[in-house]
Design a protein around this motif. Structure first.
Motif, PDB file in Angstrom:
ATOM      1  N   ALA A 155       0.818  -1.224   0.000  1.00 32.45           N
ATOM      2  CA  ALA A 155       0.000   0.000   0.000  1.00 32.45           C
ATOM      3  C   ALA A 155       0.846   1.267   0.000  1.00 32.45           C
ATOM      4  O   ALA A 155       0.547   2.240   0.690  1.00 32.45           O
ATOM      5  N   GLY A 156       1.928   1.232  -0.776  1.00 30.78           N
ATOM      6  CA  GLY A 156       2.772   2.423  -0.916  1.00 30.78           C
ATOM      7  C   GLY A 156       3.661   2.712   0.285  1.00 30.78           C
ATOM      8  O   GLY A 156       4.331   3.735   0.343  1.00 30.78           O
ATOM      9  N   LYS A 157       3.682   1.788   1.275  1.00 32.67           N
ATOM     10  CA  LYS A 157       4.460   2.068   2.492  1.00 32.67           C
ATOM     11  C   LYS A 157       5.729   1.234   2.562  1.00 32.67           C
ATOM     12  O   LYS A 157       6.504   1.359   3.501  1.00 32.67           O
ATOM     13  N   GLY A 158       5.946   0.363   1.592  1.00 27.00           N
ATOM     14  CA  GLY A 158       7.004  -0.638   1.695  1.00 27.00           C
ATOM     15  C   GLY A 158       8.413  -0.190   1.357  1.00 27.00           C
ATOM     16  O   GLY A 158       9.322  -1.010   1.335  1.00 27.00           O
ATOM     17  N   VAL A 159       8.619   1.103   1.098  1.00 29.82           N
ATOM     18  CA  VAL A 159       9.960   1.584   0.764  1.00 29.82           C
ATOM     19  C   VAL A 159      10.493   2.435   1.908  1.00 29.82           C
ATOM     20  O   VAL A 159       9.846   3.383   2.347  1.00 29.82           O
ATOM     21  N   LEU A 160      11.674   2.067   2.408  1.00 25.59           N
ATOM     22  CA  LEU A 160      12.297   2.848   3.476  1.00 25.59           C
ATOM     23  C   LEU A 160      13.591   3.450   2.949  1.00 25.59           C
ATOM     24  O   LEU A 160      14.376   2.758   2.297  1.00 25.59           O
ATOM     25  N   ILE A 161      13.790   4.722   3.224  1.00 24.58           N
ATOM     26  CA  ILE A 161      15.038   5.377   2.833  1.00 24.58           C
ATOM     27  C   ILE A 161      15.673   5.891   4.115  1.00 24.58           C
ATOM     28  O   ILE A 161      15.077   6.712   4.816  1.00 24.58           O
ATOM     29  N   GLN A 179       8.612  -9.656   9.733  1.00 22.47           N
ATOM     30  CA  GLN A 179       7.597  -9.395   8.702  1.00 22.47           C
ATOM     31  C   GLN A 179       6.906  -8.058   8.939  1.00 22.47           C
ATOM     32  O   GLN A 179       5.683  -7.963   8.992  1.00 22.47           O
ATOM     33  N   LYS A 180       7.722  -7.027   9.054  1.00 22.35           N
ATOM     34  CA  LYS A 180       7.209  -5.671   9.278  1.00 22.35           C
ATOM     35  C   LYS A 180       6.072  -5.312   8.318  1.00 22.35           C
ATOM     36  O   LYS A 180       5.132  -4.629   8.695  1.00 22.35           O
ATOM     37  N   PHE A 181       6.197  -5.755   7.073  1.00 25.13           N
ATOM     38  CA  PHE A 181       5.125  -5.489   6.101  1.00 25.13           C
ATOM     39  C   PHE A 181       4.392  -6.784   5.732  1.00 25.13           C
ATOM     40  O   PHE A 181       3.956  -6.963   4.595  1.00 25.13           O
ATOM     41  N   GLY A 182       4.278  -7.685   6.699  1.00 29.57           N
ATOM     42  CA  GLY A 182       3.611  -8.956   6.447  1.00 29.57           C
ATOM     43  C   GLY A 182       4.363  -9.766   5.409  1.00 29.57           C
ATOM     44  O   GLY A 182       5.590  -9.661   5.287  1.00 29.57           O
TER      45      GLY A 182
END
Ligand code: AMP
Ligand code: GLY
Length: 423
Positions: A155-161, A179-182
């Motif tokens: 849902a657009g949240k899976g990228v960390l910079i 599994q922070k993003f399942g």
């Protein structure tokens, strides 16, 4: 013909607005739709991944074409579901097959596809829980900032910079082992950070030929100056002023053509949109990501500039006859500003009555999170509506949108006042 659009956002209202203008459209259905699509089409309260309910609707209403808005039904295989069903197989579905949708559904697959077809993108490696230690070692070979991407849809949240190595290692562990993003972060792609300015290019393809649609740039952060939390998109402009003819030629030759050729060579059934997220580093374009659908709110500035009959374009896509199709693009620029619920993208209240829509002049309001309550339009989501205008340049278009926004009210309404600030 009878047409069904799947989705309920500003993107889908924009599709609906364009499709009802087509002489080929008899009855238009939108599932589930919003208060905007309610005024121009028949909303049907069905979820976009409820394939059995969609099948029943298509058969009951004699629907000939299905235009898929969001990625979830595509990644879950709605195209293949139709093709595999004797009663549905002749329905024209605008969207890629499940294999095609993996270009968005798996970041690792997208990177492998780019590597295979020599499409410029950031250097990367992919890791799972088993290779966590190798992932940490790989991070040590990179310089900050560190880019970690959950492989699947998040849902657009899976990228960390991340700016610091220790945090990046911790986050990698959180994604892979906790599994922070399942399931989406069972695999994580770590990639080189690319420093530049972003833009998006949209392609409509039948899997063999393509037309390149106008460029757009969206503004993803909630705060002005592109600060704060990520959102679905707070506004957009089209075309992107810095994407001049020379730069577009590079995008076409290095990215768009190799992408469509790759789809053809891999025999992927793909009859829909490719949304290519790009970054301009120096004078060169690199791919950040593929999406297998149109963008939202980019659609709200791209489609209003296309003068062709959209249903005719879709028919060509479906019949694999897109070759030699010319797009007729309005030379005017478009800009859109998204009105959002106070608190979004964190928690926000719904059910706020929207007023002033009847006073809007010279802009088109595309509804997103709205619903009908008696005689009222009320808010039902974080992103509520996008106010789009056309003018000689995007600044004038924005002036018109901002002028009309003054007339629209709902409790705790919020929006960015600086769309296009960096251009
Ligand atoms: P994505 O979901 O892949 O589009 O990533 C979300 C956002 O993260 C993008 O719109 C970029 O702003 C940023 N981003 C992703 N990958 C990179 C990269 N390799 N270098 C710099 N920024 C990136
Ligand atoms: N505006 C970004 C997206 O649709 O993914």
């Amino acid at each position: 013909m009878n047409i069904l659009i799947l989705g309920n956002g500003g993107r889908e209202h924009t599709f609906a607005h364009k499709i009802v203008q087509s002489k080929h459209c008899d009855t238009l259905f939108v599932a589930p739709g919003n208060a905007g699509t309610h005024t121009i089409a028949t909303n049907v309260n069905i979820g976009v991944t409820d394939f059995d309910a969609i099948k029943k609707l298509v058969l009951d209403e004699d629907i000939d074409m299905v235009v898929v808005g969001p990625e979830a039904p595509l990644v879950e295989g709605v195209f293949d579901f139709f093709k595999a069903d004797g009663a549905l197989k002749n329905v024209k579905v605008i969207g890629p097959s499940k294999r095609g949708a993996l270009l968005e559904g798996s970041k690792e697959r997208a990177k492998e596809f780019m590597a295979m077809h020599n499409i410029p993108t950031a250097a990367y490696e992919a890791f799972t829980a088993k290779s966590l230690e190798a992932g940490k070692k790989f991070l040590e070979t990179l310089t900050a900032p560190y880019v970690l991407k959950a492989d699947g849809l998040a849902a657009g949240k899976g990228v960390l910079i991340l700016d610091d190595l220790a945090t990046a290692k911790n986050e990698l562990e959180d994604m892979l082992t906790n599994q922070k993003f399942g399931a989406a972060s069972e695999t994580v792609v770590i990639e080189e950070f690319l420093d530049g300015i972003e833009l998006s290019v949209f392609v409509l393809t039948d899997g063999k030929s393509h037309v390149t649609l106008p460029t757009a740039k969206d503004y993803k952060r909630i705060g002005e100056g592109d600060k704060g939390l990520n959102t679905g998109g707070m506004g957009a402009v089209s075309p992107v002023p810095f994407a001049d003819a020379e730069f577009m030629k590079k995008i076409e030759e290095r990215i768009v053509i190799p992408t469509v050729d790759g789809i053809r060579k891999e025999e992927i059934e793909y009859k829909g949109f490719i949304f290519i997220g790009l970054i301009k580093v120096g004078d060169d374009p690199y791919v950040i990501e593929y999406n297998v659908r149109m963008g939202d709110p980019e659609t709200e500035v791209v489609l209003p500039r296309i003068k062709n009959d959209l249903v005719e374009l879709f028919e060509k896509v479906s019949a694999e006859k897109l070759e030699d199709t010319q797009l007729d693009v309005d030379t005017q620029a478009a800009a859109t500003v998204m009105l959002v619920s106070g608190g979004y993208p964190e928690s926000y209240e719904k059910g706020k009555v929207v007023t002033g829509l009847g006073e809007v002049r010279g802009s088109t309001v595309f509804h997103a999170g709205t619903t009908v309550d008696g005689d009222n339009v009320v808010t039902s989501g974080g992103r509520v509506m996008a106010v789009t205008s056309l003018a000689d340049d995007f600044k004038k278009a924005l002036e018109t949108s901002y002028g009309n926004i003054e007339k629209i009210t709902f409790d705790k309404m919020n929006y960015r006042k600086d769309i296009g600030f960096d251009l």
